[in-house]
Write a protein that holds these residues in place. Structure first.
Motif, PDB file in Angstrom:
ATOM      1  N   ALA A 150      12.121  -2.992  17.064  1.00  0.00           N
ATOM      2  CA  ALA A 150      10.692  -3.303  17.077  1.00  0.00           C
ATOM      3  C   ALA A 150       9.878  -2.396  16.170  1.00  0.00           C
ATOM      4  N   VAL A 151      10.319  -1.165  15.975  1.00  0.00           N
ATOM      5  CA  VAL A 151       9.539  -0.222  15.155  1.00  0.00           C
ATOM      6  C   VAL A 151      10.137  -0.042  13.766  1.00  0.00           C
ATOM      7  N   LEU A 152      11.168  -0.824  13.441  1.00  0.00           N
ATOM      8  CA  LEU A 152      11.854  -0.617  12.164  1.00  0.00           C
ATOM      9  C   LEU A 152      10.965  -0.852  10.942  1.00  0.00           C
ATOM     10  N   PRO A 153      10.129  -1.921  10.899  1.00  0.00           N
ATOM     11  CA  PRO A 153       9.274  -2.079   9.712  1.00  0.00           C
ATOM     12  C   PRO A 153       8.371  -0.879   9.458  1.00  0.00           C
ATOM     13  N   ARG A 154       7.785  -0.329  10.526  1.00  0.00           N
ATOM     14  CA  ARG A 154       6.941   0.858  10.353  1.00  0.00           C
ATOM     15  C   ARG A 154       7.787   2.058   9.930  1.00  0.00           C
ATOM     16  N   ALA A 155       9.001   2.158  10.491  1.00  0.00           N
ATOM     17  CA  ALA A 155       9.870   3.273  10.126  1.00  0.00           C
ATOM     18  C   ALA A 155      10.275   3.198   8.660  1.00  0.00           C
TER      19      ALA A 155
ATOM     20  N   SER B 231       2.298   3.508   1.013  1.00  0.00           N
ATOM     21  CA  SER B 231       3.260   3.554   2.112  1.00  0.00           C
ATOM     22  C   SER B 231       2.593   4.001   3.410  1.00  0.00           C
ATOM     23  N   LEU B 232       1.636   4.936   3.321  1.00  0.00           N
ATOM     24  CA  LEU B 232       0.905   5.356   4.517  1.00  0.00           C
ATOM     25  C   LEU B 232       0.076   4.212   5.079  1.00  0.00           C
ATOM     26  N   TRP B 233      -0.520   3.431   4.200  1.00  0.00           N
ATOM     27  CA  TRP B 233      -1.283   2.265   4.646  1.00  0.00           C
ATOM     28  C   TRP B 233      -0.355   1.240   5.306  1.00  0.00           C
ATOM     29  N   LEU B 234       0.786   0.979   4.681  1.00  0.00           N
ATOM     30  CA  LEU B 234       1.706  -0.016   5.210  1.00  0.00           C
ATOM     31  C   LEU B 234       2.374   0.445   6.502  1.00  0.00           C
ATOM     32  N   ALA B 235       2.500   1.767   6.697  1.00  0.00           N
ATOM     33  CA  ALA B 235       3.062   2.266   7.956  1.00  0.00           C
ATOM     34  C   ALA B 235       2.159   1.913   9.133  1.00  0.00           C
ATOM     35  N   ARG B 236       0.867   1.889   8.896  1.00  0.00           N
ATOM     36  CA  ARG B 236      -0.093   1.526   9.952  1.00  0.00           C
ATOM     37  C   ARG B 236      -0.391   0.036   9.956  1.00  0.00           C
TER      38      ARG B 236
ATOM     39  N   PRO C 119       1.688  -2.884   8.582  1.00  0.00           N
ATOM     40  CA  PRO C 119       2.821  -3.518   7.897  1.00  0.00           C
ATOM     41  C   PRO C 119       2.495  -4.960   7.530  1.00  0.00           C
ATOM     42  N   PRO C 120       3.091  -5.463   6.463  1.00  0.00           N
ATOM     43  CA  PRO C 120       2.822  -6.846   6.049  1.00  0.00           C
ATOM     44  C   PRO C 120       3.178  -7.828   7.162  1.00  0.00           C
ATOM     45  N   ARG C 121       2.252  -8.708   7.481  1.00  0.00           N
ATOM     46  CA  ARG C 121       2.470  -9.662   8.573  1.00  0.00           C
ATOM     47  C   ARG C 121       2.294 -11.107   8.134  1.00  0.00           C
TER      48      ARG C 121
ATOM     49  N   ASP D 293       4.361  -1.231  -6.695  1.00  0.00           N
ATOM     50  CA  ASP D 293       5.806  -1.267  -6.498  1.00  0.00           C
ATOM     51  C   ASP D 293       6.168  -1.009  -5.040  1.00  0.00           C
ATOM     52  N   MET D 294       5.401  -0.144  -4.353  1.00  0.00           N
ATOM     53  CA  MET D 294       5.704   0.164  -2.960  1.00  0.00           C
ATOM     54  C   MET D 294       5.593  -1.069  -2.073  1.00  0.00           C
ATOM     55  N   ILE D 295       4.654  -1.949  -2.362  1.00  0.00           N
ATOM     56  CA  ILE D 295       4.518  -3.172  -1.568  1.00  0.00           C
ATOM     57  C   ILE D 295       5.798  -3.988  -1.644  1.00  0.00           C
ATOM     58  N   SER D 296       6.316  -4.154  -2.845  1.00  0.00           N
ATOM     59  CA  SER D 296       7.570  -4.894  -3.024  1.00  0.00           C
ATOM     60  C   SER D 296       8.727  -4.200  -2.321  1.00  0.00           C
ATOM     61  N   VAL D 297       8.767  -2.875  -2.387  1.00  0.00           N
ATOM     62  CA  VAL D 297       9.854  -2.119  -1.762  1.00  0.00           C
ATOM     63  C   VAL D 297       9.875  -2.339  -0.251  1.00  0.00           C
ATOM     64  N   VAL D 298       8.726  -2.237   0.393  1.00  0.00           N
ATOM     65  CA  VAL D 298       8.666  -2.365   1.851  1.00  0.00           C
ATOM     66  C   VAL D 298       9.022  -3.782   2.292  1.00  0.00           C
ATOM     67  N   ILE D 299       8.493  -4.779   1.602  1.00  0.00           N
ATOM     68  CA  ILE D 299       8.788  -6.161   1.982  1.00  0.00           C
ATOM     69  C   ILE D 299      10.273  -6.454   1.806  1.00  0.00           C
TER      70      ILE D 299
END
Length: 409
Positions: free
Chosen positions: A138-143, A272-277, A279-281, A322-328
Motif C-alpha cells: 500500500a505504501v510502495l508508490p510513496r516509498a 520527488s518530494l512533491w510526488l512522495a506526498r 503520487p500520480p493517481r 524526468d523524475m515524473i517519468s521515473v516514478v510512473i
C-alpha cells in the motif's frame, strides 16, 4: 520476523537504512562520474572518449542482462548487492592508487569504468527488487518516490562536492567514492527483508532467463513506458558532454561542471518530494508523455544556451520532468510484477535505463565528434520530441491510461 502489511511503521528502520545506502551509492557514482569525465577529457581532449566511458559502462549490462535477473531472483539479494558495492569500492580505490602513484592512464580509467559498470549492472536491479520486500504494498508508490529523493539529493550535493574535491586532487574524489560504497555495503547487509513465497531456486536455463522479457512484452503499457524513457533519454541526454560545456562553452571549470551535474538533481529532488506526498493517481499516461516532452524542450534550451544561469535552469527543469517519468515507470513495474520475477523484470528495465544513460552518453559523444557539441544536443532534444509523438501513436492505451494499477495485486 512476521510481516504485517497493516503496520508499515515497523518496517521504517529497514527503509531508512535502505534509503541511506541508496544515498551513499548514488553519491559515490556521481562524484566518480565527475572525476572520471573531467580526467578523461583532460588526458585526451577528445569528446569521443567521453562517449566511450558511457559505452564501456553499458556493455556489461547488455552481456549480462539475462544472468543478472536470474541471480537477483535466485540468490540472497542483500548479498548480491553487497558484492556489487564492494567491487565498485575496490575499483574506485584502484583509481586513487593510480593517481597517487602517478601512473593513471586512459586505459586504467576505462578498465575501472568497465568493472564498475558490470558491478552496477547487478546492484541496481537487485536493489530495486529488494525494496518491495521491506514495505507493505500500500505504501510502495510513496516509498518509490521517497527512495528516488535519495538519488536526487545525492545528485545535487555529490557532483558539486566532486568538482570541489577534484580542484584539490582527483585522488581525494576516488577515495570518497570508494568509502561511500563500503559504507553502503554495510548498511545493506543490516536489512531484514520479509519472507517471500517465491519458488525455490532453479537451475539456470534459457526459459528462466527470458521470463522477464516475456512478462514485459505481455504488458504493453509497461513496455511502452520503459521504451519511451529509453529512447527519449538516449536521444536527449547531454550528460556526457557536460565537461565540454563547462570547459569550452560556459568556461566554468571543474566546479562549474559539478554544479551543472547537480542541477538536474535539484529539479528531480523537488519533484520527488512533491510526488512522495502527491503520487500520480489520474491521467498518468498523459502526464508522463507531457513530462518527456518538457524533457526534450529543456534539452534544446540547454544546448543553445551560452549563459551559465540559463543552462543551470534548463537542467533543473530537465531533472524535474524526468523524475515524473521515473516514478510512473517504477510504479508500473513494482506494482504489477510478482515478487518471484521482480529481479528478472528489473534487470530488463535496468537494461533500458542503461541504454538511455550510458549508451546515450556514447551516442552524444559520437554525434558531437561528427557534427559538433551544440548541434548534437539540439538534435537530440528534437529527437526526444519526435519520440513522444510516435509513442503516443504506437502505445495509445498508455497515452490514455488513467491510473498506475488497473487491477488488484
Amino acid at each position: 520476523m512476521t510481516f504485517d502489511d497493516s503496520t508499515p511503521l515497523r518496517r521504517l528502520p529497514d527503509f531508512v537504512s535502505f534509503w541511506l545506502a541508496r544515498l551513499l551509492t548514488t553519491s559515490a557514482f556521481q562524484v566518480l562520474s565527475v572525476a572520471i569525465g573531467w580526467q578523461v577529457y583532460s588526458l585526451t581532449h577528445n569528446v569521443f572518449d567521453l562517449g566511450l566511458v558511457g559505452l564501456i559502462q553499458f556493455l556489461p549490462r547488455i552481456a549480462l542482462v539475462l544472468v543478472i535477473g536470474h541471480v537477483a531472483d535466485r540468490y540472497d539479494r542483500r548479498r548480491v548487492v553487497g558484492i556489487a558495492q564492494l567491487l565498485q569500492a575496490l575499483s574506485a580505490l584502484s583509481l586513487a592508487h593510480g593517481v597517487f602513484s602517478g601512473g593513471l592512464t586512459r586505459e586504467w580509467v576505462f578498465l575501472a569504468a568497465f568493472i564498475m559498470g558490470a558491478a552496477r549492472a547487478f546492484e541496481q536491479p537487485t536493489s530495486q527488487a529488494l525494496l518491495p520486500m521491506l514495505l507493505p504494498t500500500a505504501v510502495l508508490p510513496r516509498a518509490i518516490a521517497a527512495n528516488a529523493s535519495a538519488n536526487e539529493l545525492a545528485t545535487i550535493v555529490a557532483p558539486a562536492l566532486g568538482g570541489f574535491l577534484y580542484a584539490i586532487g582527483p585522488g581525494e574524489v576516488y577515495l570518497l567514492g570508494g568509502g561511500c560504497y563500503l559504507l553502503a555495503c554495510v548498511l545493506n547487509q543490516l536489512l531484514r527483508p520479509r519472507p517471500t513465497t517465491a519458488a525455490p531456486a532453479q537451475a539456470a536455463s534459457l526459459d528462466t532467463f527470458l521470463a522477464g522479457i516475456r512478462f514485459i512484452r505481455s504488458r504493453p503499457d509497461i513496455l511502452g513506458a520503459i521504451s519511451l524513457d529509453m529512447f527519449a533519454v538516449l536521444l536527449g541526454g547531454a550528460t556526457a558532454l557536460l565537461p565540454v560545456f563547462a570547459r569550452d562553452i560556459l568556461h566554468a571549470g571543474p566546479m562549474g561542471l559539478g554544479l551543472l551535474r547537480s542541477a538536474p538533481g535539484i529539479g528531480a529532488l523537488l519533484m520527488s518530494l512533491w510526488l512522495a506526498r502527491h503520487p500520480p493517481r489520474h491521467r498518468v499516461g498523459r502526464v508522463m508523455f507531457m513530462a518527456v516532452a518538457v524533457f526534450g524542450l529543456s534539452t534544446i534550451v540547454f544546448g543553445l544556451s551560452s549563459s551559465f544561469p540559463l543552462s543551470l535552469a534548463a537542467l533543473v527543469v530537465l531533472g524535474a520532468s524526468d523524475m515524473i517519468s521515473v516514478v510512473i515507470r517504477s510504479a508500473f513495474i513494482q506494482l504489477e510484477t510478482p515478487d518471484e520475477m521482480r529481479g528478472r523484470v528489473s534487470a530488463v528495465n535496468m537494461l533500458f535505463i542503461g541504454a538511455s544513460n550510458q549508451l546515450g552518453e556514447f551516442e552524444s559523444g559520437a554525434t558531437a565528434a561528427l557534427v559538433g557539441t551544440v548541434p548534437s544536443v539540439v538534435i537530440g532534444g528534437a529527437g526526444t520530441l519526435l519520440v513522444v509523438v510516435l509513442w503516443m501513436r504506437l502505445f495509445p492505451s498508455l497515452a490514455k491510461r488513467e491510473q498506475l494499477v488497473t487491477q488488484a495485486h
